[in-house]
Motif scaffolding. Structure first.
Motif, PDB file in Angstrom:
ATOM      1  N   HIS A 264       0.835  -1.211   0.000  1.00  0.00           N
ATOM      2  CA  HIS A 264       0.000   0.000   0.000  1.00  0.00           C
ATOM      3  C   HIS A 264       0.870   1.261   0.000  1.00  0.00           C
ATOM      4  N   HIS A 268       1.753   4.452  -2.787  1.00  0.00           N
ATOM      5  CA  HIS A 268       1.811   5.916  -2.605  1.00  0.00           C
ATOM      6  C   HIS A 268       3.151   6.449  -3.122  1.00  0.00           C
ATOM      7  N   GLU A 294      -4.969   7.730  -2.723  1.00  0.00           N
ATOM      8  CA  GLU A 294      -5.460   6.462  -2.172  1.00  0.00           C
ATOM      9  C   GLU A 294      -5.809   5.487  -3.302  1.00  0.00           C
ATOM     10  N   SER A 297      -2.449   3.726  -4.063  1.00  0.00           N
ATOM     11  CA  SER A 297      -1.986   2.795  -3.029  1.00  0.00           C
ATOM     12  C   SER A 297      -2.889   1.568  -2.977  1.00  0.00           C
TER      13      SER A 297
HETATM   14 ZN    ZN Z   1      -2.964   5.264   2.030  1.00  0.00          ZN
END
Ligand code: ZN
Length: 499
Positions: A264, A268, A294, A297
């Motif tokens: 995740h 980013h 988001e 990610s």
């Molecule tokens: Zn995040």
């Protein structure tokens, strides 16, 4: 002042502020990862001083004059400068409209609320936090009225975080996903969940660190541009495309936790590493919005990372690293275990299917709070009612209920929807990427670089040059459409659970 002079002043101001933000960012990373416990006092002092300097660099008559002049000549500016001015004006709109003493008072209330929240959460004591939340809601409403008196206050804040996504868009969005997902969640709840006990065996942190190295390598993350540290809560911070920092947390009895945090946060970082070179030193460095960040990610974490193809790619390595723990476990078992869907209490630990329900609940509560339709005293009751209705779970205490997230204690209202929008953007982006790439085949062959190249070309390179709605249109050739998200989840989980 001439236009040329104003542009030079803007760039000079940005250069100086960017240096301060760089220094402050490194200090923040340091205090979270390496500094000794008692460093916090000196850190807070220095941060307060540096924040005051950066505040004054932005909030002063000369800077206002520069920005106003450039805004008036927006058509004559190149795209990057025009967007820099637009973003600076947006950031200053609130500061320019509220009386300074109210701003200072709000800072005080905010930091008090934040520290009370920490204690209230530990003690699971909502009444202790409630008077602070009441003040924060009042200020949130009041500040919106200063900045945009003609606008609905909640719309003002939503638009601050995810431009273009006000209640008329989000009401329709959440209504649609609620209608599709609540029945799906209930049907899955009646099925036997897959076995995931093997993920909870003992996985020493030192071995998990090696797994993180491997996962970053699979993702194609250049370690000369991206470091990894360890913190209580994983996060990513970046200063420029050659200096990204991600963090993770190793739980020795939960293998999937850090594994998916690394993927995740790595997502980013990959977004920011893919910014075009012309954004070096510009405040437009980063992502289009919280939701778009988001989306990237979660694209790596869920769409790629929790796909059968990815699990088949990395499972042999996991089996080699943990032969005893993985004895008798197949890649298919691992795939099913990391996709176990189960209504739960904590948003940050929620699975891919139920995640947006957690966000929806916060959205409904915030909307009522800001409109004065829900008293802060009644938040726990409303919270618990909605968890029962949408997720079928009983909330045993406020610590695992309405006190779980820090956002409200920081005076942040309107931020949560971007978490859900990120997943929805990701599903729409996936549908369009599929027209050009055989994603499963590439992932199975370990060629994630080709997926990243596509994202870089369509999303990452723009940084903040494009706004989220515009970026979706540019990338997908159509407007934002939540149906992709609903179809993606329905297909994936129907197959997984044999519906
Ligand atoms: Zn995040």
């Amino acid at each position: 002042m001439e236009l040329k002079e104003a542009i030079a002043k803007l760039k000079e101001n940005q250069r100086i502020r960017s240096a301060y933000y760089h220094a402050m960012g490194v200090m923040y990373y340091d205090i979270e990862t390496a500094a000794p416990k008692n460093a916090i006092g000196g850190f807070s002092e220095t941060m307060a001083t540096l924040s005051e300097i950066t505040y004054k660099l932005a909030v002063n008559e000369e800077n206002f004059a520069v920005l106003d002049l450039l805004s008036a000549h927006a058509d004559e500016l190149d795209e990057i400068t025009r967007r820099e001015v637009e973003e600076a004006q947006k950031g200053l709109k609130l500061l320019r409209s509220i009386p300074i003493e109210e701003y200072v008072e709000f800072q005080r209330i905010q930091s008090e609320a934040s520290s009370v929240w920490h204690e209230a959460k530990v003690k699971s004591d909502y009444p202790m936090f409630e008077p602070h939340l009441r003040k924060l809601v009042e200020y949130t409403r009041k500040f919106a009225a200063y900045a945009a008196p003609e606008q609905d206050p909640y719309d003002y804040w939503l638009n601050e975080f995810e431009e273009g996504f006000t209640q008329d868009v989000l009401d329709g969005y959440f209504e649609k996903i609620k209608a599709a997902l609540v029945p799906l969640i209930h049907r899955i709840g009646e099925k036997q969940p897959p076995e995931d006990g093997f993920l909870k065996k003992h996985y020493p942190a030192w071995k998990q660190r090696k797994l993180s190295d491997y996962l970053m390598e699979v993702m194609g993350i250049n370690r000369d541009d991206c470091a990894i540290g360890e913190t209580e809560h994983p996060f990513t911070t970046g200063f420029n495309k050659h200096d990204l920092r991600i963090t993770t947390h190793y739980y020795e009895d939960a293998l999937a936790s850090s594994m998916y945090s690394v993927i995740h946060e790595g997502g980013h970082a990959t977004y920011e590493m893919g910014n075009s070179d012309e954004l070096i030193g510009s405040p437009l460095f980063g992502g289009a919005s919280c939701g778009m960040h988001e989306s990237q990610s979660r694209f790596y974490e869920n769409i790629i990372g929790r796909s059968r193809a990815f699990v088949e790619l990395v499972f042999p390595k996991i089996k080699e690293m943990f032969p005893e723990e993985m004895e008798g476990v197949t890649a298919e078992d691992f795939y099913k275990a990391v996709n176990r869907a189960e209504p739960s209490l904590i948003r940050t630990e929620a699975d891919e299917l139920t995640y947006s329900m957690h966000v929806l609940i916060r959205y409904e509560i915030e909307k009522k709070l800001i409109h004065g339709e829900l008293d802060t005293k009644d938040v726990p009751a409303e919270w618990n009612r909605l968890y029962k209705e949408y997720l079928g779970v009983d909330v045993p205490n406020d610590k695992e209920g309405c006190l779980q997230d820090s956002h409200w204690s920081g005076g942040s209202f309107g931020y949560f929807p971007s978490y859900s929008l990120g997943s929805a953007y990701g599903a729409q982006i996936l549908a369009h990427m599929k027209k050009e790439l055989d994603i499963d085949a590439l992932v199975r062959a370990g060629e994630l670089g080709k997926v990243t190249d596509w994202l870089r070309e369509h999303i990452h390179k723009y940084g903040m040059i494009k706004k989220p709605k515009e970026l979706i249109r540019l990338c997908c050739g159509e407007d934002f459409d939540p149906q992709y998200y609903i179809d993606y989840l329905t297909d994936k989980f129907s197959e997984l659970y044999g519906l």
